[in-house]
Scaffold this motif. Structure first.
Motif, PDB file in Angstrom:
ATOM      1  N   LEU A  95      44.187  38.784  28.865  1.00  0.00           N
ATOM      2  CA  LEU A  95      44.505  39.242  30.217  1.00  0.00           C
ATOM      3  C   LEU A  95      45.223  40.601  30.227  1.00  0.00           C
ATOM      4  N   PRO A  96      46.191  40.848  29.351  1.00  0.00           N
ATOM      5  CA  PRO A  96      46.814  42.177  29.365  1.00  0.00           C
ATOM      6  C   PRO A  96      45.819  43.317  29.127  1.00  0.00           C
ATOM      7  N   ALA A  97      44.803  43.084  28.310  1.00  0.00           N
ATOM      8  CA  ALA A  97      43.792  44.122  28.081  1.00  0.00           C
ATOM      9  C   ALA A  97      42.993  44.380  29.360  1.00  0.00           C
ATOM     10  N   ASN A  98      42.689  43.324  30.090  1.00  0.00           N
ATOM     11  CA  ASN A  98      41.963  43.499  31.352  1.00  0.00           C
ATOM     12  C   ASN A  98      42.819  44.227  32.383  1.00  0.00           C
ATOM     13  N   ILE A  99      44.096  43.894  32.427  1.00  0.00           N
ATOM     14  CA  ILE A  99      45.001  44.574  33.356  1.00  0.00           C
ATOM     15  C   ILE A  99      45.134  46.046  32.967  1.00  0.00           C
ATOM     16  N   HIS A 100      45.328  46.306  31.672  1.00  0.00           N
ATOM     17  CA  HIS A 100      45.453  47.681  31.178  1.00  0.00           C
ATOM     18  C   HIS A 100      44.199  48.490  31.518  1.00  0.00           C
ATOM     19  N   ALA A 101      43.024  47.920  31.303  1.00  0.00           N
ATOM     20  CA  ALA A 101      41.771  48.633  31.576  1.00  0.00           C
ATOM     21  C   ALA A 101      41.640  48.968  33.059  1.00  0.00           C
ATOM     22  N   ALA A 102      42.057  48.063  33.922  1.00  0.00           N
ATOM     23  CA  ALA A 102      41.953  48.310  35.361  1.00  0.00           C
ATOM     24  C   ALA A 102      42.980  49.342  35.820  1.00  0.00           C
ATOM     25  N   VAL A 103      44.214  49.187  35.381  1.00  0.00           N
ATOM     26  CA  VAL A 103      45.286  50.087  35.821  1.00  0.00           C
ATOM     27  C   VAL A 103      45.057  51.508  35.298  1.00  0.00           C
ATOM     28  N   GLU A 104      44.593  51.612  34.061  1.00  0.00           N
ATOM     29  CA  GLU A 104      44.359  52.927  33.456  1.00  0.00           C
ATOM     30  C   GLU A 104      42.971  53.490  33.771  1.00  0.00           C
ATOM     31  N   GLN A 105      42.196  52.742  34.576  1.00  0.00           N
ATOM     32  CA  GLN A 105      40.846  53.184  34.984  1.00  0.00           C
ATOM     33  C   GLN A 105      39.950  53.494  33.780  1.00  0.00           C
ATOM     34  N   ILE A 106      39.928  52.583  32.808  1.00  0.00           N
ATOM     35  CA  ILE A 106      39.122  52.763  31.602  1.00  0.00           C
ATOM     36  C   ILE A 106      37.685  52.355  31.911  1.00  0.00           C
ATOM     37  N   PRO A 107      36.743  53.297  31.794  1.00  0.00           N
ATOM     38  CA  PRO A 107      35.343  52.980  32.120  1.00  0.00           C
ATOM     39  C   PRO A 107      34.667  52.198  30.998  1.00  0.00           C
ATOM     40  N   PHE A 108      33.662  51.430  31.376  1.00  0.00           N
ATOM     41  CA  PHE A 108      32.812  50.727  30.412  1.00  0.00           C
ATOM     42  C   PHE A 108      31.426  51.323  30.493  1.00  0.00           C
ATOM     43  N   ASN A 109      30.928  51.777  29.361  1.00  0.00           N
ATOM     44  CA  ASN A 109      29.568  52.289  29.305  1.00  0.00           C
ATOM     45  C   ASN A 109      29.335  53.398  30.328  1.00  0.00           C
ATOM     46  N   GLY A 110      30.367  54.175  30.596  1.00  0.00           N
ATOM     47  CA  GLY A 110      30.244  55.260  31.553  1.00  0.00           C
ATOM     48  C   GLY A 110      30.342  54.833  33.013  1.00  0.00           C
TER      49      GLY A 110
END
Length: 168
Positions: A113-128
């Motif tokens: 869950l922390p990785a999912n939160i981090h990805a959303a908060v930091e706006q980390i794109p997946f596959n562009g």
């Protein structure tokens, strides 16, 4: 954004349809949903090992990018979680190991869950693609946890079901 949910929903419906046509293994929604989760996990676990950009799923590089900075050895963490997902799949497929697999997967989903939160908060794109928003990620992760815990709950035996059907 809905891709992962479709990886559970479509196989679940297909498994349940097989159950309706007499395939005993998929006679219940519970087993069909748990097998749907297993299908989803095969795809997501595969993403932990494949390079990014091969298809609609994120790849290893995308998943490493979403690991929060406080986690040491992010590449190793991504490989390890992929292995744990595959072990969870194997456990979900057998009734005897399903409860332990469900509990283990629920714990894994909580730890991720922390990785999912981090990805959303930091706006980390997946596959562009743009980052999946937090309002979607949290309920999605909660659904995965709930389904995994459903595997943990012991299935009622056929004898218990028949006993419930007998009028008092």
């Amino acid at each position: 954004m809905l891709g992962t949910l479709m990886l559970i929903a479509v196989p679940t419906l297909l498994f349940r349809l097989l159950g309706a046509f007499g395939v005993g293994r998929f006679a219940t929604w519970r087993v069909s949903v748990l097998h749907g989760l297993a299908v989803m996990l095969v795809f997501t676990a595969g993403a932990h090992f494949l390079p990014s950009g091969l298809g609609p799923m994120p790849g290893h590089h995308d998943l490493v990018a979403m690991v929060p900075p406080f986690v040491p050895f992010p590449r190793l963490a991504v490989y390890a979680t992929g292995v744990l997902e595959l072990l969870g799949v194997a456990g979900l497929l057998r009734q005897a190991t399903r409860p332990k697999a469900g509990l283990g997967l629920a714990a894994l989903f909580v730890l991720m869950l922390p990785a999912n939160i981090h990805a959303a908060v930091e706006q980390i794109p997946f596959n562009g693609e743009p980052a999946t928003p937090l309002w979607f990620r949290i309920p999605e992760q909660a659904l995965f946890i709930a389904v995994a815990l459903w595997a943990y709950i012991p299935a009622r035996t056929e004898a218990a079901r028949r006993a419930d059907e007998v009028p008092a």
